[in-house]
Design an enzyme around this catalytic site. Structure first.
Site, PDB file in Angstrom:
ATOM      1  CB  CYS A   6      -0.850   0.004   1.255  1.00 20.08           C
ATOM      2  SG  CYS A   6      -1.741  -1.526   1.516  1.00 20.08           S
ATOM      3  NE  ARG A  51       4.175   1.900  -1.671  1.00 18.17           N
ATOM      4  CZ  ARG A  51       5.345   1.306  -1.403  1.00 18.17           C
ATOM      5  NH1 ARG A  51       6.388   1.559  -2.168  1.00 18.17           N
ATOM      6  NH2 ARG A  51       5.474   0.460  -0.423  1.00 18.17           N
ATOM      7  CD1 TRP A 111      -1.464  -5.695  -2.854  1.00 24.96           C
ATOM      8  CD2 TRP A 111      -1.998  -4.539  -4.657  1.00 24.96           C
ATOM      9  NE1 TRP A 111      -1.425  -6.551  -3.905  1.00 24.96           N
ATOM     10  CE2 TRP A 111      -1.744  -5.875  -5.039  1.00 24.96           C
ATOM     11  CE3 TRP A 111      -2.346  -3.631  -5.635  1.00 24.96           C
ATOM     12  CZ2 TRP A 111      -1.837  -6.323  -6.360  1.00 24.96           C
ATOM     13  CZ3 TRP A 111      -2.435  -4.074  -6.951  1.00 24.96           C
ATOM     14  CH2 TRP A 111      -2.199  -5.390  -7.304  1.00 24.96           C
ATOM     15  CG  ASN A 135       2.811  -0.697   2.911  1.00 26.35           C
ATOM     16  OD1 ASN A 135       2.233  -1.705   2.505  1.00 26.35           O
ATOM     17  ND2 ASN A 135       4.004  -0.322   2.468  1.00 26.35           N
ATOM     18  N   GLY A 136       1.559  -3.106   5.189  1.00 25.07           N
ATOM     19  CA  GLY A 136       2.254  -4.294   5.693  1.00 25.07           C
ATOM     20  C   GLY A 136       1.254  -5.368   6.074  1.00 25.07           C
ATOM     21  CD  GLU A 191       6.723 -15.919 -19.451  1.00 24.32           C
ATOM     22  OE1 GLU A 191       5.717 -16.273 -20.103  1.00 24.32           O
ATOM     23  OE2 GLU A 191       6.857 -14.795 -18.966  1.00 24.32           O
ATOM     24  CE  LYS A 213       7.296 -11.480 -20.024  1.00 21.00           C
ATOM     25  NZ  LYS A 213       6.254 -12.396 -19.870  1.00 21.00           N
ATOM     26  CD  GLU A 240       4.902  -9.684 -23.012  1.00 20.41           C
ATOM     27  OE1 GLU A 240       3.785  -9.150 -23.025  1.00 20.41           O
ATOM     28  OE2 GLU A 240       5.233 -10.510 -22.157  1.00 20.41           O
ATOM     29  CG  HIS A 273       9.135 -33.839 -35.140  1.00 19.64           C
ATOM     30  ND1 HIS A 273       8.953 -35.091 -35.675  1.00 19.64           N
ATOM     31  CD2 HIS A 273       9.735 -34.044 -33.931  1.00 19.64           C
ATOM     32  CE1 HIS A 273       9.372 -36.005 -34.827  1.00 19.64           C
ATOM     33  NE2 HIS A 273       9.833 -35.406 -33.749  1.00 19.64           N
ATOM     34  CE  LYS A 333       0.861  -6.443 -15.541  1.00 17.76           C
ATOM     35  NZ  LYS A 333       1.995  -7.353 -15.881  1.00 17.76           N
TER      36      LYS A 333
HETATM   37  C1  AGP Z   1       2.549 -11.494 -20.197  1.00 18.69           C
HETATM   38  O1  AGP Z   1       3.807 -10.862 -20.150  1.00 18.69           O
HETATM   39  C2  AGP Z   1       1.541 -10.683 -20.979  1.00 18.69           C
HETATM   40  N1  AGP Z   1       1.421  -9.379 -20.474  1.00 18.69           N
HETATM   41  C3  AGP Z   1       0.216 -11.416 -21.162  1.00 18.69           C
HETATM   42  O2  AGP Z   1       0.467 -12.593 -21.884  1.00 18.69           O
HETATM   43  C4  AGP Z   1      -0.526 -11.813 -19.862  1.00 18.69           C
HETATM   44  O3  AGP Z   1       0.156 -12.847 -19.213  1.00 18.69           O
HETATM   45  C5  AGP Z   1      -1.923 -12.319 -20.260  1.00 18.69           C
HETATM   46  O4  AGP Z   1      -2.627 -11.261 -20.874  1.00 18.69           O
HETATM   47  C6  AGP Z   1      -2.724 -12.858 -19.073  1.00 18.69           C
HETATM   48  O5  AGP Z   1      -2.961 -11.831 -18.154  1.00 18.69           O
HETATM   49  P1  AGP Z   1      -3.514 -12.221 -16.692  1.00 18.69           P
HETATM   50  O6  AGP Z   1      -2.464 -13.061 -16.049  1.00 18.69           O
HETATM   51  O7  AGP Z   1      -3.722 -10.910 -16.009  1.00 18.69           O
HETATM   52  O8  AGP Z   1      -4.789 -12.982 -16.871  1.00 18.69           O
END
Ligand code: AGP
Length: 631
Positions: free
Chosen positions: A2, A27, A75, A101-102, A504, A508, A511, A527, A626
């Site tokens: 928080c 935060r 938070w 906060n904590g 993964e 990274k 994106e 394959h 996000k």
């Molecule tokens: C991951 O780096 C991306 N930002 C994206 O794939 C993300 O993981 C996906 O949109 C799922 O989001 P969520 O975990 O909030 O459901």
């Protein structure tokens, strides 16, 4: 985590507090509140669920006067996001107000004791317990506010950064910290208080960083108060800052100069939120295990599992549904659950699962994984599963978000807001939570040996430190990154638990650097993708010394035989791959099921540095959001 802000001095507090909350919204932002003492000596608290702007709208027609106040943006950890659970909290008599906060780990025991003394509670928070304890101490021991805070905190187990107002002392704030940050800003006859320096930097560059188990008293008077004090020829008209330990040992304030810009401060000195969040992982992993793994008793206690054990023990199948990075965490969980709990697992992209008319049975357990808790496809997937009678368990990072609210049970990852669009700390916390779940089910079903269980639990306790060792190779990865910015394509390979890590790592890179990358099971290369191998396409191979390591070494040799360039993530001391690959990054050895927590970090850093060298907007990559709250 928080955000907390405080002000006492010659100016009106409200505007300073609200602006400070906006600076701290990164935060946490599920609810916000402010407490002010006005000239008449009234202690007014205004709170609202949602962002700080909701609080401003709510307080618009209220008495927001006063030259002293504290404010909080939440938070949630204990208690859903709501107005009742928002801070500040009154004490029973409404003489005191607190922000915090904590996490107070022994709040339940303290609450029970206070209830036996006749105290009642309005909220579900651990914070309200603390302000009641301070008041109880004040009344029963006849102490001043500072002493009551000291004595109360001596009983607290956990982390805190708090600020307390006492309406009987309208010129004084008492604050304290342990485990959560707290900064004091020194102005001219005014003091500022905050979780970090971002709310302070525009008023003063003179700060004091409060240390653990220190209690700080800030007293500053408004013009009217100074006049009244002088008229009464009282002594304490001067501004005052006093710092002691919680055991009342006097400390000398050490004033420092702030040297950072506001923007840098929000990132704690890191150039991007993503890098800050990558580096937060040793701490956030420890936070996600805190209170769930008892290292003394070598035991895992996941409340969401314990309360619903039979659903898992009777499950014929576990369906994991998620998107993106969360889906990769789910794929890792498939290996762990099938290995330790011997329950068949299906891992579904939520967007496909929700539309393909899946067969869902009442004895199915559906595990939804989502950092934001608002991803539209994952939300729709669990709505479908719930309608068909399945048990829904969610792994989420936002308390009170739509997905956990719709779930029958779950486990929060508690890593704090993840600001960078590319998920990093949430991913590793998801893997920890899912590994703990797999171990809990396996132990309850007796499908994992006690020896194996104990070894993994103990190794989990080592992961934060081992991850810190991996982070020490950041500079080496930054150097690598300069070599590969030419590439138009990458391929990432891994086997077993590290096949999802390869996917993964590819995500990274894609994106945030806009370089095309694919993650593949290493054996699948023959394959088709092997046709792509050339000097122009770097191959990243995740090859820790475990599982099918020898097979992965063969795959690397096949790539080298075709003039491919290999970046290998290997276990410390691996000389075999080091003699074959073009570049190697070593990670500490650990249990195979835990290797993803360490092998993913170099891939996060490699993607980050390549994106930075390419001049990409790392925290807000083009076309991305996000949280994908639309289909
Ligand atoms: C991951 O780096 C991306 N930002 C994206 O794939 C993300 O993981 C996906 O949109 C799922 O989001 P969520 O975990 O909030 O459901």
């Amino acid at each position: 985590m928080c955000g907390i802000v405080g002000y006492v001095g010659r100016r009106q507090a409200y505007g300073i507090l609200i602006k400070g909350l906006h600076r701290l919204e990164y935060r946490g932002y599920d609810s916000a509140g402010v407490a002010l003492i006005n000239k008449a000596g009234n202690l007014n608290i205004y709170k609202a669920k949602g962002k700080v702007s909701e609080l401003e709208a709510f307080a618009a027609d209220k008495d927001i006067t006063g030259t002293i106040g504290i404010a909080h943006t939440r938070w949630a950890t204990h208690g859903e996001p709501s107005t009742i659970n928002a801070h500040p909290h009154y004490s029973e008599s409404e003489q005191l107000a607190i922000i915090h906060n904590g996490i107070i780990e022994n709040y339940a025991v303290l609450k029970q004791g206070l209830e036996q003394e006749g105290y009642t509670f309005k909220s579900d928070t651990d914070t309200e317990v603390l302000v009641q304890l301070i008041e109880y101490t004040q009344l029963n021991q006849g102490t001043d506010t500072k002493t009551a805070v000291q004595l109360a905190l001596q009983q607290v187990v956990g982390a805190y950064a708090i600020a307390v107002l006492d309406k009987r002392h309208p010129d004084t704030i008492v604050a304290a910290r342990k485990g959560s940050p707290l900064v004091v800003g020194i102005g001219d006859d005014e003091f500022f208080l905050a979780s970090d320096a971002t709310p302070i930097v525009e008023y003063t560059d003179r700060v004091i960083y409060i240390e653990d188990e220190e209690v700080v008293t800030l007293r500053a008077k408004s013009k009217e108060q100074v006049a009244q004090t002088q008229m009464k020829k009282e002594q304490d008209s001067e501004s005052l800052i006093d710092i002691t330990t919680i055991n009342n040992v006097q400390k000398t304030p050490e004033i420092k100069r702030l040297e950072m810009s506001l923007s840098q401060l929000e990132k704690c000195g890191y150039p991007h939120f993503m890098l800050k969040e990558i580096y937060e992982q040793p701490r956030t992993l420890a936070d996600s295990m805190r209170g769930r793994i008892n290292m003394q008793q070598d035991n895992i206690a996941l409340s969401g599992f314990i309360d619903n054990k039979d659903r898992f023990l009777n499950a014929k199948r576990i369906i994991i549904t998620a998107c993106g990075t969360s889906w990769h965490a789910g794929l890792i969980a498939m290996y762990a659950i099938e290995e330790f709990a011997q329950i068949p697992v299906e891992v579904e992209y939520s967007s496909e699962f929700r539309y393909r008319k899946p067969v869902i049975n009442k004895d199915d357990v559906v595990v939804a994984i989502s950092q934001s808790g608002e991803t539209a496809d994952t939300l729709a997937a669990i709505q479908l599963a719930k309608a068909k009678g399945a048990f829904i368990f969610s792994i989420c990072n936002v308390v009170g978000a739509s997905i956990p609210r719709l779930s029958d049970s779950g486990c929060y990852t508690h890593v704090g807001p993840e600001i960078g669009v590319a998920s990093t700390k949430a991913f590793t916390a998801q893997v920890i939570a899912l590994t703990m779940l797999a171990l809990c089910i396996g132990k309850a079903k007796k499908t994992i040996s006690n020896e194996k269980y104990l070894h993994i639990v103990r190794e989990l306790g080592q992961i934060p430190n081992k991850m810190s060792l991996v982070l020490e190779q950041d500079r080496k990865l930054a150097e690598f990154a300069k070599t590969f910015t030419y590439a138009q394509n990458f391929i990432y390979l891994g086997r077993g638990y590290n096949y999802p890590v390869a996917m993964e790592g590819a995500l990274k890179l894609k994106e945030i650097s806009y370089i095309h990358a694919e993650g593949y099971p290493a054996a699948e290369m023959k394959h088709g993708p092997i046709a792509l191998i050339s000097q122009e396409m770097p191959v990243v191979v995740v090859a820790p010394h475990c599982g099918t390591y020898e097979k992965v070494v063969s795959n690397i040799q096949e790539i080298k035989a075709r003039k491919g360039r290999v970046i290998a993530i290997v276990s410390e001391g691996d000389e075999v791959v080091k003699n074959i690959a073009d570049y190697t990054i070593e990670v500490p050895s650990t249990e195979e099921c835990l290797t993803p927590l360490l092998t993913v970090v170099p891939l996060q850093l490699l993607a980050y540095h390549i994106a930075v060298v390419k001049g990409c907007d790392v925290d807000q990559p083009r076309n991305l959001a996000k949280s994908v709250t639309v289909e």
